[in-house]
Design an enzyme around this catalytic site. Structure first.
Site, short mmCIF file in Angstrom:
data_model
loop_
_atom_site.label_atom_id
_atom_site.label_comp_id
_atom_site.label_asym_id
_atom_site.label_seq_id
_atom_site.Cartn_x
_atom_site.Cartn_y
_atom_site.Cartn_z
N LYS A 34 34.62 49.48 50.87
CA LYS A 34 35.93 49.10 50.31
C LYS A 34 35.74 48.05 49.22
O LYS A 34 34.70 47.39 49.15
CB LYS A 34 36.83 48.58 51.43
CG LYS A 34 36.28 47.37 52.16
CD LYS A 34 37.00 47.14 53.49
CE LYS A 34 36.47 45.90 54.17
NZ LYS A 34 36.97 45.76 55.54
N ARG A 65 46.21 42.59 64.18
CA ARG A 65 46.45 42.84 62.76
C ARG A 65 47.06 44.24 62.64
O ARG A 65 48.18 44.39 62.22
CB ARG A 65 45.13 42.71 62.00
CG ARG A 65 45.27 42.41 60.55
CD ARG A 65 43.98 41.97 59.89
NE ARG A 65 42.92 42.97 59.95
CZ ARG A 65 41.82 42.93 59.24
NH1 ARG A 65 41.60 41.93 58.39
NH2 ARG A 65 40.89 43.87 59.35
N MET A 80 37.87 29.54 32.07
CA MET A 80 37.95 31.00 32.17
C MET A 80 36.60 31.66 31.88
O MET A 80 36.22 32.64 32.53
CB MET A 80 39.01 31.55 31.20
CG MET A 80 39.35 33.00 31.46
SD MET A 80 40.58 33.67 30.34
CE MET A 80 42.05 32.81 30.82
N TYR A 95 37.78 20.63 30.52
CA TYR A 95 39.23 20.45 30.59
C TYR A 95 39.59 19.27 31.48
O TYR A 95 39.02 19.12 32.57
CB TYR A 95 39.88 21.72 31.15
CG TYR A 95 40.00 22.83 30.13
CD1 TYR A 95 40.74 22.64 28.97
CD2 TYR A 95 39.36 24.04 30.33
CE1 TYR A 95 40.85 23.66 28.02
CE2 TYR A 95 39.46 25.06 29.39
CZ TYR A 95 40.21 24.86 28.25
OH TYR A 95 40.31 25.85 27.32
C1 LIG Z 1 35.88 45.48 56.38
C2 LIG Z 1 35.81 46.17 57.69
C3 LIG Z 1 34.57 46.41 58.31
C4 LIG Z 1 33.27 45.83 57.80
O1 LIG Z 1 33.23 44.45 58.13
P1 LIG Z 1 31.94 43.55 57.80
O2 LIG Z 1 32.27 42.23 58.38
O3 LIG Z 1 31.85 43.49 56.31
O4 LIG Z 1 30.78 44.22 58.40
C5 LIG Z 1 34.57 47.19 59.45
N1 LIG Z 1 35.71 47.68 59.98
C6 LIG Z 1 36.93 47.42 59.43
C7 LIG Z 1 38.16 47.95 60.09
C8 LIG Z 1 37.02 46.65 58.29
O5 LIG Z 1 38.21 46.39 57.76
#
Ligand SMILES: *Cc1c(COP(=O)(O)O)cnc(C)c1O
Length: 353
Positions: free
Chosen positions: A34, A127, A297, A248
């Site tokens: 992701k 969550r 930046m 800055y």
């Molecule tokens: C991001 C994620 C992972 C991977 O987590 P890491 O801590 O990067 O290994 C696995 N399962 C879900 C549901 C996630 O959102």
């Protein structure tokens, strides 16, 4: 070319894949890619990712980006679908949405074309997911449909105190499983810290990229090698007399006479601006020097003290001998954010392809 680039080491990635496969035992390793592979860039990692059996991403758009790069493996959608019509695309493309609530479950039950799916269980992170008490009913609703199994996610598997993670695993492990259903629970931290939770499929992200999820164990301690390095160079140096300010807001004031370097690195590259002056160190040659003043930046300032380094001197912001976990701690953040936030302006150099 502006001298700010990320190096992506495919030999390190290959090595990590092997380490994680060993750690996973009989479980299958799902590569979590992701946010464009935590900022590494899926395209840059393609030669290694092509060999992986399965991927996980947050959403369908990310999964389609994998298909556009020619990856044909199954892709888990960790947040499922956001509208019923996305299920048609999932079925056509081989995406496997996680179903985390009654709304997604209803969309799925009414879908004409059904992709393989997973039932997401909230075993204690609160969550996403069905509460354990709701799972039997959701499982019954999926009877005879192509559901692959149960999935859950840990909130605290990276902590020294594993009691919360263990309680989550117990809640998940206690759920009755229809014959043939699989289970997936472990992220990077659980893969190392909670071997009982490896189940059928494990889902490491961070560890795949050679970063440690633990505060007290480095990637090297886990046998992992960092994939990403962030490299810059000195653009200019100035001699400051004691009391002179720079950047800055004159956010840095020299406490003594010495040299200040300007390097290519800014919040326009995804580097955090909200860091304390002097807290974060960059590596130049064999020594580290503090980032001082305000990150702008496009540029940041490095206090060299007595060392007058030439323009063009290479600067390692993080990576390899200057681990991103250490830099993240100095910056008051976690390694996930430092790599994931990198903007497209940062060039990519692929090593050991
Ligand atoms: C991001 C994620 C992972 C991977 O987590 P890491 O801590 O990067 O290994 C696995 N399962 C879900 C549901 C996630 O959102």
């Amino acid at each position: 070319m502006r001298p700010l680039w990320k190096s992506v080491d495919l030999a390190a990635l290959r090595h990590n894949v092997r380490v994680l496969a060993t750690q996973a035992g009989a479980a299958q390793v799902v590569a979590v890619v992701k946010a464009d592979a935590y900022g590494h860039g899926v395209a840059a990692l393609l030669p290694v990712l092509r060999e992986m059996p399965c991927f996980a991403v947050a959403c369908m758009e990310e999964a389609l980006a994998l298909r556009a790069l020619g990856l044909t493996q199954p892709v888990l959608l960790l947040e499922g679908v956001f509208a019923a019509d996305e299920l048609d695309v999932c079925a056509a493309e081989g995406f496997e949405p996680w179903l985390h609530d009654g709304r997604q479950l209803a969309w799925y039950r009414h879908a004409v074309a059904k992709p393989a799916c997973w039932l997401k269980v909230d075993s204690g992170m609160h969550r996403l997911g069905f509460a354990p008490s709701e799972v039997p009913q959701a499982v019954a609703a999926l009877q005879g449909l192509p559901c692959r199994g149960l999935a859950t996610h840990f909130a605290c598997a990276d902590e020294a105190d594993l009691s919360h993670a263990e309680a989550q695993w117990c809640a998940f492990d206690a759920l009755p499983l229809p014959p043939g259903w699989l289970r997936t629970a472990a992220n990077s931290a659980a893969l190392f810290a909670l071997p009982q939770a490896r189940a059928d499929w494990v889902r490491p992200g961070l560890a795949l990229y050679g970063m440690s999820p633990f505060a007290d164990r480095t990637a090297a301690d886990l046998g992992l090698r960092p994939v990403l390095g962030l490299h810059s160079a000195v653009l200019a140096t100035h001699f400051l007399a004691r009391g002179e300010g720079a950047g800055y807001g004159c956010g840095f004031v020299a406490a003594e006479d010495g040299y200040l370097a300007t390097i290519a690195l800014g919040y326009g590259d995804g580097f955090p601006r909200a860091i304390a002056s002097g807290a974060v160190r960059v590596r130049i040659g064999a020594a580290t020097f503090p980032l001082v003043g305000r990150v702008a930046m496009d540029m940041a300032l490095v206090w060299l003290g007595r060392e007058a380094l030439p323009v063009g001197s290479p600067v390692l912001v993080f990576g390899d001998v200057h681990p991103v976990e250490v830099v993240a701690a100095q910056a008051g953040t976690i390694p996930y954010t430092l790599t994931t936030m990198l903007s497209p302006r940062v060039h990519t150099v692929v090593k050991n392809g």
